[in-house]
Structures are given as structure tokens and as C-alpha cells.
Design a protein around this motif. Sequence first.
Motif, PDB file in Angstrom:
ATOM      1  N   ILE A   1       0.848  -1.176   0.000  1.00  0.00           N
ATOM      2  CA  ILE A   1       0.000   0.000   0.000  1.00  0.00           C
ATOM      3  C   ILE A   1       0.890   1.235   0.000  1.00  0.00           C
ATOM      4  CG2 ILE A   1      -1.809   1.253   1.218  1.00  0.00           C
ATOM      5  CD1 ILE A   1      -2.726  -1.474   0.253  1.00  0.00           C
ATOM      6  N   MET A   2       0.638   2.114  -0.974  1.00  0.00           N
ATOM      7  CA  MET A   2       1.395   3.353  -1.045  1.00  0.00           C
ATOM      8  C   MET A   2       0.664   4.405  -0.221  1.00  0.00           C
ATOM      9  SD  MET A   2       2.495   5.621  -4.357  1.00  0.00           S
ATOM     10  CE  MET A   2       3.669   4.441  -4.963  1.00  0.00           C
ATOM     11  N   THR A   3       1.399   5.020   0.659  1.00  0.00           N
ATOM     12  CA  THR A   3       0.781   6.067   1.465  1.00  0.00           C
ATOM     13  C   THR A   3       0.624   7.333   0.625  1.00  0.00           C
ATOM     14  OG1 THR A   3       2.853   6.995   2.257  1.00  0.00           O
ATOM     15  CG2 THR A   3       1.919   5.164   3.531  1.00  0.00           C
ATOM     16  N   LYS A   4      -0.230   8.219   1.065  1.00  0.00           N
ATOM     17  CA  LYS A   4      -0.425   9.480   0.359  1.00  0.00           C
ATOM     18  C   LYS A   4       0.889  10.238   0.281  1.00  0.00           C
ATOM     19  CE  LYS A   4      -3.191  13.665   0.344  1.00  0.00           C
ATOM     20  NZ  LYS A   4      -4.227  14.449   0.994  1.00  0.00           N
ATOM     21  N   GLN A   5       1.671  10.204   1.326  1.00  0.00           N
ATOM     22  CA  GLN A   5       2.959  10.907   1.355  1.00  0.00           C
ATOM     23  C   GLN A   5       3.906  10.352   0.296  1.00  0.00           C
ATOM     24  OE1 GLN A   5       2.998  13.500   3.065  1.00  0.00           O
ATOM     25  NE2 GLN A   5       5.110  14.138   2.973  1.00  0.00           N
ATOM     26  N   GLU A   6       3.907   9.026   0.087  1.00  0.00           N
ATOM     27  CA  GLU A   6       4.778   8.417  -0.914  1.00  0.00           C
ATOM     28  C   GLU A   6       4.294   8.717  -2.335  1.00  0.00           C
ATOM     29  OE1 GLU A   6       6.333   4.419   1.335  1.00  0.00           O
ATOM     30  OE2 GLU A   6       4.267   4.468   0.607  1.00  0.00           O
ATOM     31  N   ASP A   7       2.998   8.947  -2.490  1.00  0.00           N
ATOM     32  CA  ASP A   7       2.409   9.165  -3.802  1.00  0.00           C
ATOM     33  C   ASP A   7       2.612  10.598  -4.289  1.00  0.00           C
ATOM     34  OD1 ASP A   7       0.812   8.466  -6.092  1.00  0.00           O
ATOM     35  OD2 ASP A   7      -0.814   9.603  -5.179  1.00  0.00           O
ATOM     36  N   ILE A   8       2.795  11.525  -3.406  1.00  0.00           N
ATOM     37  CA  ILE A   8       2.882  12.936  -3.777  1.00  0.00           C
ATOM     38  C   ILE A   8       4.331  13.336  -4.039  1.00  0.00           C
ATOM     39  CG2 ILE A   8       2.432  15.302  -3.009  1.00  0.00           C
ATOM     40  CD1 ILE A   8      -0.092  13.636  -3.533  1.00  0.00           C
TER      41      ILE A   8
ATOM     42  N   ASN B   1       6.680  16.852  -5.934  1.00  0.00           N
ATOM     43  CA  ASN B   1       6.539  18.173  -6.525  1.00  0.00           C
ATOM     44  C   ASN B   1       7.597  18.373  -7.601  1.00  0.00           C
ATOM     45  OD1 ASN B   1       8.460  18.440  -4.342  1.00  0.00           O
ATOM     46  ND2 ASN B   1       8.424  20.627  -4.728  1.00  0.00           N
ATOM     47  N   CYS B   2       7.181  19.070  -8.645  1.00  0.00           N
ATOM     48  CA  CYS B   2       8.057  19.368  -9.780  1.00  0.00           C
ATOM     49  C   CYS B   2       9.177  20.288  -9.306  1.00  0.00           C
ATOM     50  CB  CYS B   2       7.240  20.018 -10.893  1.00  0.00           C
ATOM     51  SG  CYS B   2       8.262  20.572 -12.275  1.00  0.00           S
TER      52      CYS B   2
ATOM     53  N   LEU C   1       2.496  20.299  -6.957  1.00  0.00           N
ATOM     54  CA  LEU C   1       2.398  18.953  -6.394  1.00  0.00           C
ATOM     55  C   LEU C   1       1.647  18.041  -7.347  1.00  0.00           C
ATOM     56  CD1 LEU C   1       1.539  19.745  -2.660  1.00  0.00           C
ATOM     57  CD2 LEU C   1       3.740  19.015  -3.604  1.00  0.00           C
ATOM     58  N   TYR C   2       2.127  16.804  -7.474  1.00  0.00           N
ATOM     59  CA  TYR C   2       1.502  15.810  -8.352  1.00  0.00           C
ATOM     60  C   TYR C   2       1.472  14.461  -7.641  1.00  0.00           C
ATOM     61  CZ  TYR C   2       2.233  19.095 -12.183  1.00  0.00           C
ATOM     62  OH  TYR C   2       2.201  20.188 -12.987  1.00  0.00           O
ATOM     63  N   GLY C   3       0.602  13.575  -8.112  1.00  0.00           N
ATOM     64  CA  GLY C   3       0.586  12.187  -7.667  1.00  0.00           C
ATOM     65  C   GLY C   3       1.336  11.337  -8.673  1.00  0.00           C
ATOM     66  N   ARG C   4       2.185  10.442  -8.190  1.00  0.00           N
ATOM     67  CA  ARG C   4       2.997   9.612  -9.087  1.00  0.00           C
ATOM     68  C   ARG C   4       2.139   8.706  -9.962  1.00  0.00           C
ATOM     69  NH1 ARG C   4       8.217  10.238  -7.979  1.00  0.00           N
ATOM     70  NH2 ARG C   4       8.775  10.884  -5.909  1.00  0.00           N
ATOM     71  N   HIS C   5       0.985   8.342  -9.499  1.00  0.00           N
ATOM     72  CA  HIS C   5       0.157   7.371 -10.214  1.00  0.00           C
ATOM     73  C   HIS C   5      -0.587   7.962 -11.411  1.00  0.00           C
ATOM     74  CE1 HIS C   5      -2.581   9.435  -7.531  1.00  0.00           C
ATOM     75  NE2 HIS C   5      -3.551   9.091  -8.356  1.00  0.00           N
ATOM     76  N   ASP C   6      -0.714   9.268 -11.498  1.00  0.00           N
ATOM     77  CA  ASP C   6      -1.589   9.812 -12.532  1.00  0.00           C
ATOM     78  C   ASP C   6      -0.948  10.835 -13.461  1.00  0.00           C
ATOM     79  OD1 ASP C   6      -3.449  12.274 -10.532  1.00  0.00           O
ATOM     80  OD2 ASP C   6      -1.335  11.962 -10.854  1.00  0.00           O
TER      81      ASP C   6
ATOM     82  N   GLY D   1      12.200  12.180 -14.214  1.00  0.00           N
ATOM     83  CA  GLY D   1      12.960  12.529 -13.017  1.00  0.00           C
ATOM     84  C   GLY D   1      12.021  13.208 -12.048  1.00  0.00           C
ATOM     85  N   GLU D   2      12.305  14.422 -11.684  1.00  0.00           N
ATOM     86  CA  GLU D   2      11.422  15.175 -10.801  1.00  0.00           C
ATOM     87  C   GLU D   2      10.859  16.410 -11.502  1.00  0.00           C
ATOM     88  OE1 GLU D   2      10.257  14.221  -7.838  1.00  0.00           O
ATOM     89  OE2 GLU D   2      11.399  12.387  -8.016  1.00  0.00           O
ATOM     90  N   VAL D   3      10.676  16.318 -12.839  1.00  0.00           N
ATOM     91  CA  VAL D   3      10.138  17.418 -13.620  1.00  0.00           C
ATOM     92  C   VAL D   3       8.839  16.966 -14.269  1.00  0.00           C
ATOM     93  CG1 VAL D   3      10.580  19.006 -15.542  1.00  0.00           C
ATOM     94  CG2 VAL D   3      12.461  18.281 -14.074  1.00  0.00           C
ATOM     95  N   CYS D   4       7.793  17.785 -14.139  1.00  0.00           N
ATOM     96  CA  CYS D   4       6.496  17.428 -14.723  1.00  0.00           C
ATOM     97  C   CYS D   4       6.533  17.552 -16.245  1.00  0.00           C
ATOM     98  CB  CYS D   4       5.380  18.292 -14.141  1.00  0.00           C
ATOM     99  SG  CYS D   4       5.398  20.025 -14.673  1.00  0.00           S
ATOM    100  N   GLU D   5       5.536  16.995 -16.893  1.00  0.00           N
ATOM    101  CA  GLU D   5       5.476  16.979 -18.354  1.00  0.00           C
ATOM    102  C   GLU D   5       5.482  18.392 -18.944  1.00  0.00           C
ATOM    103  OE1 GLU D   5       2.816  14.898 -21.861  1.00  0.00           O
ATOM    104  OE2 GLU D   5       2.050  14.915 -19.822  1.00  0.00           O
ATOM    105  N   LYS D   6       4.756  19.300 -18.336  1.00  0.00           N
ATOM    106  CA  LYS D   6       4.679  20.678 -18.833  1.00  0.00           C
ATOM    107  C   LYS D   6       6.050  21.353 -18.761  1.00  0.00           C
ATOM    108  CE  LYS D   6       2.269  25.024 -18.106  1.00  0.00           C
ATOM    109  NZ  LYS D   6       2.756  25.987 -17.175  1.00  0.00           N
ATOM    110  N   CYS D   7       6.714  21.246 -17.634  1.00  0.00           N
ATOM    111  CA  CYS D   7       8.038  21.873 -17.485  1.00  0.00           C
ATOM    112  C   CYS D   7       9.076  21.196 -18.376  1.00  0.00           C
ATOM    113  CB  CYS D   7       8.483  21.846 -16.029  1.00  0.00           C
ATOM    114  SG  CYS D   7       7.533  22.975 -14.981  1.00  0.00           S
ATOM    115  N   TYR D   8       8.990  19.873 -18.524  1.00  0.00           N
ATOM    116  CA  TYR D   8       9.911  19.139 -19.406  1.00  0.00           C
ATOM    117  C   TYR D   8       9.855  19.714 -20.821  1.00  0.00           C
ATOM    118  CZ  TYR D   8      12.037  15.298 -22.011  1.00  0.00           C
ATOM    119  OH  TYR D   8      12.831  14.558 -22.847  1.00  0.00           O
ATOM    120  N   ALA D   9       8.619  19.965 -21.310  1.00  0.00           N
ATOM    121  CA  ALA D   9       8.440  20.504 -22.663  1.00  0.00           C
ATOM    122  C   ALA D   9       8.972  21.926 -22.784  1.00  0.00           C
ATOM    123  CB  ALA D   9       6.969  20.455 -23.056  1.00  0.00           C
ATOM    124  N   GLU D  10       8.996  22.671 -21.687  1.00  0.00           N
ATOM    125  CA  GLU D  10       9.520  24.035 -21.714  1.00  0.00           C
ATOM    126  C   GLU D  10      11.041  24.065 -21.601  1.00  0.00           C
ATOM    127  OE1 GLU D  10       7.431  26.127 -18.637  1.00  0.00           O
ATOM    128  OE2 GLU D  10       5.526  26.005 -19.700  1.00  0.00           O
ATOM    129  N   ILE D  11      11.627  23.046 -21.022  1.00  0.00           N
ATOM    130  CA  ILE D  11      13.076  22.976 -20.833  1.00  0.00           C
ATOM    131  C   ILE D  11      13.758  22.338 -22.041  1.00  0.00           C
ATOM    132  CG2 ILE D  11      14.912  21.919 -19.463  1.00  0.00           C
ATOM    133  CD1 ILE D  11      13.001  22.035 -17.075  1.00  0.00           C
TER     134      ILE D  11
END
Length: 145
Positions: A10-17, A19-20, A26-31, A36-46
Amino acid sequence: MPRSIVVLSIMTKQEDIWNCSECGQLYGRHDLWFEGEVCEKCYAEINYAIVDYDKMQLTLWFKKEEFVFDLTNGDIGDFWDGFETSDEEVYDVNYLKEKGFDDDVEVFGTFLDEDGCFNIDTSDSYYINIKERIGDENNYLNYRK
């Protein structure tokens, strides 16, 4: 008949969250896709590219650095070139453009083989979004040295 026991983790909420590291959102790893630690939007900007068919040039922004490639210094339609980042990592960029198809830019990590030659590492690849195309693609496709 033997019974099998399935143990669920069981993944705890803390483990699931997470941040970029760029925008702090803040994001959930499952969705959400992330690199790495960069969200899809920021990845496309970088990490993105601009193709200039008139200048025969590919400008790549990768890991917050800018690299410019002369598309006439390689195979027309399937261009490859190596480059080194400021942290001394060597990568290979591939620009693929065939008549009637969308163009594509991808960056690959590299490794040294036993002979000291660089090879691409297909397990370390980065899709690069092309933000802008300038000029007429036929200038590139019809180019002859």
C-alpha cells in the motif's frame, strides 16, 4: 491444491505525492507522466527544438542549455550529431525528416565501448518537442552538397 498468498504494498499518500523541481506544483505519481522530478509541462519548456529550414539549422534547448547544429553537416533526412553538456555528459541528437512525414527530434545518451568509441544508449532517450518550424521544408529536403 496449495494456496498462494498475495502481498499488496500500500502506497501512502505521502509516498504518492511529489513536486516538480521546476514549477513546484504537487503531483501524484500514479496519474501523471514525469521525467525525473520534472512534470510533463516543465519538461516541454526545458527541452525543445526550433528547426530553421532556410538557415538549415536545428537549435536545441536541452537540460537548460542551447545547442545549434548545421543540418548540412550530416545526412539529409536522417541527421545525427554529438554534443557535450556543461556537466561533461555526451549525447547524440537525431533529426529525422522525410518527405510527407512529420519531423522528429530525439536525444540519446551515449557510452564508451571497449574500443573507446561512443555509442548511443537507446535506454537513455529524450523525445524533444519541436516548438517552431521556420521556412520551407523543401529547402532542407532538396538540399544537395
